[in-house]
Scaffold this motif. Structure first.
Motif, PDB file in Angstrom:
ATOM      1  N   LEU A  43       6.359  14.380 -11.967  1.00  0.00           N
ATOM      2  CA  LEU A  43       6.663  14.642 -10.564  1.00  0.00           C
ATOM      3  C   LEU A  43       5.593  15.535  -9.938  1.00  0.00           C
ATOM      4  CD1 LEU A  43      10.480  15.130 -11.038  1.00  0.00           C
ATOM      5  CD2 LEU A  43       9.395  13.272  -9.754  1.00  0.00           C
ATOM      6  N   LYS A  44       5.170  16.545 -10.670  1.00  0.00           N
ATOM      7  CA  LYS A  44       4.107  17.429 -10.182  1.00  0.00           C
ATOM      8  C   LYS A  44       2.820  16.636  -9.965  1.00  0.00           C
ATOM      9  CE  LYS A  44       1.642  21.687 -11.223  1.00  0.00           C
ATOM     10  NZ  LYS A  44       1.461  22.799 -12.142  1.00  0.00           N
ATOM     11  N   PHE A  45       2.487  15.752 -10.897  1.00  0.00           N
ATOM     12  CA  PHE A  45       1.311  14.897 -10.763  1.00  0.00           C
ATOM     13  C   PHE A  45       1.402  14.042  -9.506  1.00  0.00           C
ATOM     14  CE2 PHE A  45      -0.265  10.556 -11.291  1.00  0.00           C
ATOM     15  CZ  PHE A  45      -1.624  10.795 -11.339  1.00  0.00           C
ATOM     16  N   MET A  46       2.571  13.447  -9.271  1.00  0.00           N
ATOM     17  CA  MET A  46       2.752  12.598  -8.089  1.00  0.00           C
ATOM     18  C   MET A  46       2.553  13.393  -6.805  1.00  0.00           C
ATOM     19  SD  MET A  46       5.825   9.975  -9.003  1.00  0.00           S
ATOM     20  CE  MET A  46       6.721  10.707 -10.348  1.00  0.00           C
ATOM     21  N   ALA A  47       3.072  14.613  -6.776  1.00  0.00           N
ATOM     22  CA  ALA A  47       2.908  15.465  -5.594  1.00  0.00           C
ATOM     23  C   ALA A  47       1.435  15.788  -5.370  1.00  0.00           C
ATOM     24  CB  ALA A  47       3.729  16.740  -5.757  1.00  0.00           C
ATOM     25  N   GLU A  48       0.731  16.103  -6.446  1.00  0.00           N
ATOM     26  CA  GLU A  48      -0.688  16.424  -6.331  1.00  0.00           C
ATOM     27  C   GLU A  48      -1.501  15.200  -5.920  1.00  0.00           C
ATOM     28  OE1 GLU A  48      -1.500  18.138 -10.164  1.00  0.00           O
ATOM     29  OE2 GLU A  48      -0.629  20.080  -9.593  1.00  0.00           O
ATOM     30  N   ARG A  49      -1.179  14.061  -6.500  1.00  0.00           N
ATOM     31  CA  ARG A  49      -1.892  12.820  -6.171  1.00  0.00           C
ATOM     32  C   ARG A  49      -1.716  12.472  -4.692  1.00  0.00           C
ATOM     33  NH1 ARG A  49       0.214   7.451  -8.933  1.00  0.00           N
ATOM     34  NH2 ARG A  49       1.987   8.118  -7.694  1.00  0.00           N
ATOM     35  N   ALA A  50      -0.526  12.724  -4.161  1.00  0.00           N
ATOM     36  CA  ALA A  50      -0.241  12.440  -2.752  1.00  0.00           C
ATOM     37  C   ALA A  50      -0.782  13.526  -1.828  1.00  0.00           C
ATOM     38  CB  ALA A  50       1.262  12.283  -2.552  1.00  0.00           C
ATOM     39  N   GLN A  51      -1.397  14.537  -2.419  1.00  0.00           N
ATOM     40  CA  GLN A  51      -1.910  15.679  -1.664  1.00  0.00           C
ATOM     41  C   GLN A  51      -0.806  16.276  -0.782  1.00  0.00           C
ATOM     42  OE1 GLN A  51      -5.535  14.406   0.284  1.00  0.00           O
ATOM     43  NE2 GLN A  51      -6.504  13.936  -1.663  1.00  0.00           N
TER      44      GLN A  51
ATOM     45  N   ALA B   3       0.842  -1.198   0.000  1.00  0.00           N
ATOM     46  CA  ALA B   3       0.000   0.000   0.000  1.00  0.00           C
ATOM     47  C   ALA B   3       0.878   1.248   0.000  1.00  0.00           C
ATOM     48  CB  ALA B   3      -0.905  -0.001   1.227  1.00  0.00           C
ATOM     49  N   PRO B   4       0.535   2.245  -0.799  1.00  0.00           N
ATOM     50  CA  PRO B   4       1.335   3.471  -0.839  1.00  0.00           C
ATOM     51  C   PRO B   4       1.221   4.255   0.468  1.00  0.00           C
ATOM     52  CG  PRO B   4      -0.575   3.660  -2.292  1.00  0.00           C
ATOM     53  CD  PRO B   4      -0.577   2.274  -1.750  1.00  0.00           C
ATOM     54  N   ALA B   5       2.353   4.579   1.047  1.00  0.00           N
ATOM     55  CA  ALA B   5       2.378   5.313   2.314  1.00  0.00           C
ATOM     56  C   ALA B   5       1.741   6.680   2.179  1.00  0.00           C
ATOM     57  CB  ALA B   5       3.813   5.438   2.814  1.00  0.00           C
ATOM     58  N   TRP B   6       1.840   7.290   0.994  1.00  0.00           N
ATOM     59  CA  TRP B   6       1.302   8.639   0.829  1.00  0.00           C
ATOM     60  C   TRP B   6      -0.206   8.705   1.035  1.00  0.00           C
ATOM     61  CZ3 TRP B   6      -2.198   8.701  -3.079  1.00  0.00           C
ATOM     62  CH2 TRP B   6      -2.017   7.824  -4.153  1.00  0.00           C
ATOM     63  N   LYS B   7      -0.879   7.560   1.051  1.00  0.00           N
ATOM     64  CA  LYS B   7      -2.318   7.578   1.301  1.00  0.00           C
ATOM     65  C   LYS B   7      -2.635   7.807   2.781  1.00  0.00           C
ATOM     66  CE  LYS B   7      -4.079   5.076  -2.632  1.00  0.00           C
ATOM     67  NZ  LYS B   7      -5.012   4.048  -3.083  1.00  0.00           N
ATOM     68  N   ASN B   8      -1.675   7.534   3.662  1.00  0.00           N
ATOM     69  CA  ASN B   8      -1.911   7.637   5.098  1.00  0.00           C
ATOM     70  C   ASN B   8      -0.923   8.523   5.840  1.00  0.00           C
ATOM     71  OD1 ASN B   8      -4.076   5.651   5.077  1.00  0.00           O
ATOM     72  ND2 ASN B   8      -2.475   4.165   4.660  1.00  0.00           N
ATOM     73  N   VAL B   9       0.172   8.855   5.212  1.00  0.00           N
ATOM     74  CA  VAL B   9       1.222   9.645   5.854  1.00  0.00           C
ATOM     75  C   VAL B   9       1.284  11.011   5.175  1.00  0.00           C
ATOM     76  CG1 VAL B   9       3.703   9.759   6.323  1.00  0.00           C
ATOM     77  CG2 VAL B   9       2.543   7.551   6.357  1.00  0.00           C
ATOM     78  N   PRO B  10       1.321  12.086   5.945  1.00  0.00           N
ATOM     79  CA  PRO B  10       1.436  13.412   5.316  1.00  0.00           C
ATOM     80  C   PRO B  10       2.656  13.465   4.392  1.00  0.00           C
ATOM     81  CG  PRO B  10       1.016  13.623   7.655  1.00  0.00           C
ATOM     82  CD  PRO B  10       1.300  12.172   7.394  1.00  0.00           C
ATOM     83  N   SER B  11       2.468  14.023   3.219  1.00  0.00           N
ATOM     84  CA  SER B  11       3.523  14.055   2.211  1.00  0.00           C
ATOM     85  C   SER B  11       4.018  15.469   1.956  1.00  0.00           C
ATOM     86  CB  SER B  11       3.001  13.473   0.891  1.00  0.00           C
ATOM     87  OG  SER B  11       2.652  12.131   1.054  1.00  0.00           O
TER      88      SER B  11
END
Length: 108
Positions: free
Chosen positions: A66-74, A42-50
């Motif tokens: 990279l920008k997309f990944m940052a946005e997806r991880a909120q 499971a991706p940590a970014w779903k539960n851990v502040p990024s």
């Protein structure tokens, strides 16, 4: 797999002094087959502040991805370093350290 040492400075570390980039090239370790096939879980970014920092001149992962990944991880804070390569932590350590300190001080 590894990056050809002759191409490494320009491909991976274009904004790092050439002598340091060449040292990085000879010190790189090849990626293992296990690393390419191991399930990530499971991706940590779903539960851990990024928090996210990246360079706009990364030749390995496009800045748009990279920008997309940052946005997806909120991402709580994203720092885009103009002209930085894939090794932004080496070429712009102050910016990276500042973001790490802000993340450490944040009230999650």
């Amino acid at each position: 797999m590894y990056i050809d040492q002759a191409k490494f400075p320009q491909q991976f570390a274009a904004d790092v002094p050439l002598a340091k980039a060449k040292l990085m090239a000879v010190g790189q370790r090849p990626i293992t087959e296990a690393a390419l096939k191991e399930a990530s879980g499971a991706p940590a970014w779903k539960n851990v502040p990024s928090y996210f920092v990246y360079g706009t001149a990364d030749k390995n992962i496009p800045a748009a991805a990279l920008k997309f990944m940052a946005e997806r991880a909120q991402s709580r804070k994203t720092v885009e370093v103009a002209g930085a390569s894939h090794v932004v932590m080496t070429s712009h350590p102050a910016e990276v350290a500042k973001l790490i300190e802000q993340a450490a001080e944040a009230k999650n």
